[in-house]
Design a protein around this motif. Sequence first.
Motif, PDB file in Angstrom:
ATOM      1  N   MET A 126       0.850  -1.189   0.000  1.00  0.00           N
ATOM      2  CA  MET A 126       0.000   0.000   0.000  1.00  0.00           C
ATOM      3  C   MET A 126       0.888   1.243   0.000  1.00  0.00           C
ATOM      4  O   MET A 126       1.739   1.407   0.863  1.00  0.00           O
ATOM      5  CB  MET A 126      -0.908   0.003   1.242  1.00  0.00           C
ATOM      6  N   ASN A 127       0.704   2.140  -1.030  1.00  0.00           N
ATOM      7  CA  ASN A 127       1.536   3.331  -1.077  1.00  0.00           C
ATOM      8  C   ASN A 127       0.970   4.420  -0.167  1.00  0.00           C
ATOM      9  O   ASN A 127      -0.086   4.259   0.456  1.00  0.00           O
ATOM     10  CB  ASN A 127       1.706   3.833  -2.523  1.00  0.00           C
ATOM     11  N   ILE A 128       1.683   5.544  -0.097  1.00  0.00           N
ATOM     12  CA  ILE A 128       1.304   6.586   0.861  1.00  0.00           C
ATOM     13  C   ILE A 128      -0.089   7.140   0.587  1.00  0.00           C
ATOM     14  O   ILE A 128      -0.862   7.427   1.508  1.00  0.00           O
ATOM     15  CB  ILE A 128       2.356   7.720   0.889  1.00  0.00           C
ATOM     16  N   TRP A 129      -0.446   7.260  -0.722  1.00  0.00           N
ATOM     17  CA  TRP A 129      -1.785   7.778  -1.023  1.00  0.00           C
ATOM     18  C   TRP A 129      -2.863   6.797  -0.607  1.00  0.00           C
ATOM     19  O   TRP A 129      -3.903   7.185  -0.091  1.00  0.00           O
ATOM     20  CB  TRP A 129      -1.887   8.108  -2.523  1.00  0.00           C
ATOM     21  N   GLU A 130      -2.602   5.516  -0.803  1.00  0.00           N
ATOM     22  CA  GLU A 130      -3.590   4.523  -0.389  1.00  0.00           C
ATOM     23  C   GLU A 130      -3.776   4.532   1.122  1.00  0.00           C
ATOM     24  O   GLU A 130      -4.888   4.345   1.622  1.00  0.00           O
ATOM     25  CB  GLU A 130      -3.177   3.142  -0.900  1.00  0.00           C
ATOM     26  N   LYS A 131      -2.722   4.773   1.868  1.00  0.00           N
ATOM     27  CA  LYS A 131      -2.841   4.855   3.326  1.00  0.00           C
ATOM     28  C   LYS A 131      -3.669   6.066   3.732  1.00  0.00           C
ATOM     29  O   LYS A 131      -4.510   5.993   4.633  1.00  0.00           O
ATOM     30  CB  LYS A 131      -1.451   4.930   3.960  1.00  0.00           C
ATOM     31  N   GLU A 132      -3.452   7.187   3.069  1.00  0.00           N
ATOM     32  CA  GLU A 132      -4.180   8.410   3.411  1.00  0.00           C
ATOM     33  C   GLU A 132      -5.666   8.302   3.061  1.00  0.00           C
ATOM     34  O   GLU A 132      -6.526   8.730   3.833  1.00  0.00           O
ATOM     35  CB  GLU A 132      -3.556   9.611   2.699  1.00  0.00           C
ATOM     36  N   VAL A 133      -5.968   7.743   1.911  1.00  0.00           N
ATOM     37  CA  VAL A 133      -7.380   7.685   1.508  1.00  0.00           C
ATOM     38  C   VAL A 133      -8.156   6.647   2.309  1.00  0.00           C
ATOM     39  O   VAL A 133      -9.367   6.791   2.517  1.00  0.00           O
ATOM     40  CB  VAL A 133      -7.536   7.404  -0.006  1.00  0.00           C
ATOM     41  N   SER A 134      -7.474   5.602   2.755  1.00  0.00           N
ATOM     42  CA  SER A 134      -8.174   4.548   3.498  1.00  0.00           C
ATOM     43  C   SER A 134      -8.830   5.088   4.756  1.00  0.00           C
ATOM     44  O   SER A 134      -9.925   4.654   5.132  1.00  0.00           O
ATOM     45  CB  SER A 134      -7.207   3.415   3.838  1.00  0.00           C
ATOM     46  N   ALA A 135      -8.174   6.042   5.413  1.00  0.00           N
ATOM     47  CA  ALA A 135      -8.723   6.591   6.651  1.00  0.00           C
ATOM     48  C   ALA A 135     -10.017   7.358   6.413  1.00  0.00           C
ATOM     49  O   ALA A 135     -10.859   7.462   7.316  1.00  0.00           O
ATOM     50  CB  ALA A 135      -7.695   7.491   7.319  1.00  0.00           C
ATOM     51  N   LEU A 136     -10.205   7.891   5.203  1.00  0.00           N
ATOM     52  CA  LEU A 136     -11.394   8.695   4.936  1.00  0.00           C
ATOM     53  C   LEU A 136     -12.664   7.861   4.884  1.00  0.00           C
ATOM     54  O   LEU A 136     -13.750   8.355   5.203  1.00  0.00           O
ATOM     55  CB  LEU A 136     -11.239   9.461   3.620  1.00  0.00           C
ATOM     56  N   LEU A 137     -12.550   6.611   4.485  1.00  0.00           N
ATOM     57  CA  LEU A 137     -13.739   5.763   4.432  1.00  0.00           C
ATOM     58  C   LEU A 137     -14.365   5.641   5.819  1.00  0.00           C
ATOM     59  O   LEU A 137     -15.591   5.768   5.965  1.00  0.00           O
ATOM     60  CB  LEU A 137     -13.399   4.387   3.890  1.00  0.00           C
ATOM     61  N   SER A 138     -13.545   5.407   6.829  1.00  0.00           N
ATOM     62  CA  SER A 138     -14.067   5.297   8.196  1.00  0.00           C
ATOM     63  C   SER A 138     -14.747   6.592   8.619  1.00  0.00           C
ATOM     64  O   SER A 138     -15.769   6.561   9.321  1.00  0.00           O
ATOM     65  CB  SER A 138     -12.931   4.959   9.159  1.00  0.00           C
ATOM     66  N   LYS A 139     -14.209   7.713   8.170  1.00  0.00           N
ATOM     67  CA  LYS A 139     -14.805   9.001   8.528  1.00  0.00           C
ATOM     68  C   LYS A 139     -16.193   9.148   7.917  1.00  0.00           C
ATOM     69  O   LYS A 139     -17.132   9.640   8.565  1.00  0.00           O
ATOM     70  CB  LYS A 139     -13.893  10.137   8.085  1.00  0.00           C
ATOM     71  N   VAL A 140     -16.352   8.718   6.664  1.00  0.00           N
ATOM     72  CA  VAL A 140     -17.674   8.749   6.025  1.00  0.00           C
ATOM     73  C   VAL A 140     -18.636   7.844   6.782  1.00  0.00           C
ATOM     74  O   VAL A 140     -19.773   8.231   7.100  1.00  0.00           O
ATOM     75  CB  VAL A 140     -17.585   8.325   4.551  1.00  0.00           C
TER      76      VAL A 140
END
Length: 278
Positions: free
Chosen positions: A1-15
């Motif tokens: 998982m690259n850095i962008w994938e790590k950053e975007v993954s956290a947003l799903l939980s926020k939604v």
Amino acid sequence: MNIWEKEVSALLSKVQQTSPLVHNMTNVVVTNFTANGLYALGASPVMAYAPEEVADMAAIAGAVVLNIGTLNRELVDAMITAGQSANAHGVPVLLDPVGAGATRFRTESAQRILREVKVSLVRGNAAEVAHLVGEAREIKGVDAGSSGDLSNAELAVRAARELDTMVVITGKEDVITDGTDVRIITGGHALLTKVTGAGCLLTSVLGAFAAVESNLLLAGTAGLAFYGAAASRAAERTADLGPGSFQNAFLDELSKLHPGSLQGYAAIREAAAAGGAR
């Protein structure tokens, strides 16, 4: 998982945790599918069109989505009222210029919205986006036809700069750019093109992510990646069954998304502003 994938993954939980309200002024063909898709993702959809209430609804929403799929002049006026209210209250506005280029009225309506409302993000296929910036590309009804001279990444960058907004162009690969930084997302499945409203729902899903993240490049990247992952997983589950089974499985997969869902099903890479990968 690259850095962008790590950053975007956290947003799903926020939604999923905040269930943002997405005010959809969308077309009559896709209303039910859009609402069900947002519910499956974890967001809260509302469909409000009456001129008497759209300003109030936009003011309390997390995002406002304007979709011109089945438009008339009164609806466009109401969209502008909603968009201007959203602007006044700091609510992101997303535009889906469905069929721009197919008729003069569609193209001019989309361009009018862009003039009179500060649009945070435009999402369309290559032909629709091209017509917004005066580049003629073939469009069949509301579907993209043949490509023009520019790559989708180059076209997205040009449109983002000319329209002063985030631009998403969807296709075999999805492109998102603010005119400087470019992200290309791979995933999804060709069966999405066989389900009416798949693109329209995507714009509303991007609205859900924009409602919880002010960095729209990050929010849009997250929405595109998770949407593509859900489609890939649904296609895997329904191999050889056809688009009807895929559509139902896709809603199921949207509801089952988790931060690790991207692995093996969607990927994100950076690209240069001119469209070349780096």
